[in-house]
Design an enzyme around this catalytic site. Structure first.
Site, mmCIF file in Angstrom:
data_model
loop_
_atom_site.group_PDB
_atom_site.id
_atom_site.type_symbol
_atom_site.label_atom_id
_atom_site.label_comp_id
_atom_site.label_asym_id
_atom_site.label_seq_id
_atom_site.Cartn_x
_atom_site.Cartn_y
_atom_site.Cartn_z
ATOM 1 N N ARG A 1 117.744 33.158 -44.028
ATOM 2 C CA ARG A 1 117.897 33.593 -42.552
ATOM 3 C C ARG A 1 118.943 34.550 -42.154
ATOM 4 N NH1 ARG A 1 114.553 29.912 -41.268
ATOM 5 N NH2 ARG A 1 114.654 28.486 -41.041
ATOM 6 N N ASP B 1 107.528 25.949 -31.655
ATOM 7 C CA ASP B 1 108.210 25.954 -30.451
ATOM 8 C C ASP B 1 109.144 27.878 -30.401
ATOM 9 O OD1 ASP B 1 108.677 23.263 -30.665
ATOM 10 O OD2 ASP B 1 110.296 23.892 -32.713
ATOM 11 N N ASP C 1 120.370 25.899 -39.866
ATOM 12 C CA ASP C 1 120.002 27.377 -39.194
ATOM 13 C C ASP C 1 120.357 28.129 -38.302
ATOM 14 O OD1 ASP C 1 118.255 27.613 -41.582
ATOM 15 O OD2 ASP C 1 116.853 26.381 -40.670
ATOM 16 N N SER D 1 109.783 18.255 -40.675
ATOM 17 C CA SER D 1 109.382 19.641 -40.057
ATOM 18 C C SER D 1 109.537 20.229 -41.666
ATOM 19 C CB SER D 1 110.690 19.966 -39.411
ATOM 20 O OG SER D 1 111.345 20.908 -39.291
HETATM 21 N N1 ARG Z 1 118.965 21.480 -44.694
HETATM 22 C C1 ARG Z 1 118.155 22.700 -45.581
HETATM 23 C C2 ARG Z 1 119.292 23.749 -45.090
HETATM 24 O O1 ARG Z 1 120.030 23.659 -44.457
HETATM 25 C C3 ARG Z 1 116.932 23.164 -44.945
HETATM 26 C C4 ARG Z 1 116.609 23.154 -43.745
HETATM 27 C C5 ARG Z 1 115.224 23.472 -43.103
HETATM 28 N N2 ARG Z 1 115.054 24.121 -42.283
HETATM 29 C C6 ARG Z 1 114.320 23.448 -40.639
HETATM 30 N N3 ARG Z 1 113.970 24.185 -40.288
HETATM 31 N N4 ARG Z 1 112.603 23.121 -41.406
HETATM 32 O O2 ARG Z 1 119.007 24.638 -45.367
#
Ligand code: ARG
Length: 407
Positions: free
Chosen positions: A98, A14, A127, A178
């Site tokens: 992040r 991506d 995210d 993912s």
């Molecule tokens: N649900 C988790 C969070 O919001 C994990 C997110 C994982 N991110 C990803 N791009 N696969 O912190």
């Protein structure tokens, strides 16, 4: 002048496609930024290969920053102080990385004189919130671009797009999971996991496959709330987390399977493996049981869940989160001592011992044997007065319920 953008680059499909797409669609110059927060950059792939991919996609430069120590010492450390687990379970793996990435995006935007930063998130997750709210909190003047929210391509379209532009990607049109990872653990979504009734498949786990069936006992030493030694060997937090991930993970400890509430209003089923995070929080919380004064401990417990929510919701850089940090930091002054952890395959952890020079545990007060120093008689008056209000209330209830006297 062409607008310049710094993109949070992972090396994956991506964000590689995002480089070319932004150049073509938005006419910008793109600088890729790979922040190493402890994700396992596949051994078959060097950082150099990732950099070349960004350049092949059209980036004018690709910067690689090693932020493992920073992630551990500033971000994971605060999460340990706060015993941070969103909704009582998830230790904020992705949510903690992040703001680290945001900080470096802003840094590089300044260095490259860019007016915008960008990320590869879709519109459905947390995210995007963390990248955008985080960036605006420390650099309100920067624009944040989200190409993957605009392009409307499926995964197969992205693979075709990469092929068309000769971007050397390894991805195929079928991708099952993912996965986001850093030194605090791994977050796994998609595929069979999207059915909340289906037991999680075994194949996406890498850190918690059982390779050691023998019990493992480890001692963690904390100073002022911070884990600083493992079995008597002092080491930086990033190394301690790495060592613990291997030792605890080998016994199968560290898996979570949960349905969580995303900030964007979606419930999602997620699985995680985070052996070090869960073990350190268990050990830290246990040591706090021994050393924190009761009212402080209870109040801290209430604020911990708020802290975790704020960080989950992308509010790392916010006045409330910082105010809570100040409270939490003050509580950590006496959190010094050792905690003994025992891991038993598959996946069981027990805290089996704790000790501290700052313990409020007092053997003389606690014991029932001859060494007892507690003055039992003092309790009589205390208990009477403590219960007086309820007793008075009960007596009035009785009076109300009884038949009124007749004249
Ligand atoms: N649900 C988790 C969070 O919001 C994990 C997110 C994982 N991110 C990803 N791009 N696969 O912190």
């Amino acid at each position: 002048m062409t607008k310049r953008v710094v993109l949070a680059y992972s090396g994956g499909l991506d964000t590689s496609v995002a480089i070319r797409w932004m150049i073509e669609e938005w006419g910008v110059e793109v600088v890729g930024l790979l922040v190493d927060v402890g994700q396992d950059v596949e051994s078959s792939e060097s950082l150099g290969d990732i950099r070349s991919r960004a350049l092949a996609a059209g980036a004018i430069d690709c910067v690689i920053v090693d932020a493992r120590r920073e992630m551990a010492d500033e971000f994971c450390a605060k999460a340990i102080f706060a015993n941070a687990r969103y909704e009582g379970k998830y230790p904020l793996v992705s949510a903690l990385s992040r703001p680290v990435i945001v900080r470096h995006l802003v840094d590089q935007a300044r260095k490259f004189d860019a007016g915008a930063v960008a990320h590869g998130c879709t519109g459905k997750g947390n995210d995007q919130v963390r990248f955008e709210v985080g960036t605006h909190a420390i650099a309100p003047d920067l624009e944040v671009l989200a190409p993957a929210r605009n392009w409307g391509m499926t995964r197969a379209d992205s693979v075709d797009y990469a092929t068309k532009w000769s971007i050397p990607i390894k991805a195929t049109k079928e991708k099952i999971y993912s996965i986001d990872e850093n030194l605090w653990g791994r977050a796994i979504e998609c595929g069979a996991i999207e059915d909340p009734w289906a037991a999680p498949p075994e194949d996406p786990y890498t850190l918690t496959r059982v390779t050691n069936r023998e019990p493992v006992e480890l001692t963690i030493h904390f100073e002022g709330g911070l884990p600083i030694a493992l079995d008597g060997v002092a080491m930086p937090l990033a190394d301690l987390v790495g060592a613990l991930t291997v030792r605890a993970g080998a016994t199968g400890f560290g898996r979570l399977d949960m349905v969580e509430n995303r900030r964007v209003g979606i419930k999602s089923r997620e699985v995680y493996e985070c052996p070090a995070a869960l073990a350190l929080i268990a050990a830290h919380g246990d040591l706090e049981d021994l050393v924190l004064e009761r009212d402080v401990q209870h109040e801290k417990g209430r604020l911990e869940s708020r802290w975790s929510e704020l960080v989950y919701d992308g509010m790392w850089f916010s006045p409330l989160k910082e105010a809570l940090d100040a409270f939490i930091e003050e509580t950590q002054r006496h959190v010094t001592g050792d905690v003994r952890l025992r891991f038993e395959a598959p996946g069981l952890l027990r805290v089996v011992g704790r000790r501290s020079p700052r313990a409020l545990y007092d053997y003389g007060l606690a014991t029932y044997d001859a060494a007892d120093t507690f003055r039992h008689a003092d309790s009589e008056g205390f208990v009477k007065i403590y219960g007086l209000g309820v007793k008075t209330w009960a007596a009035r209830q009785g009076a109300k319920n009884s038949t009124p006297p007749t004249s």
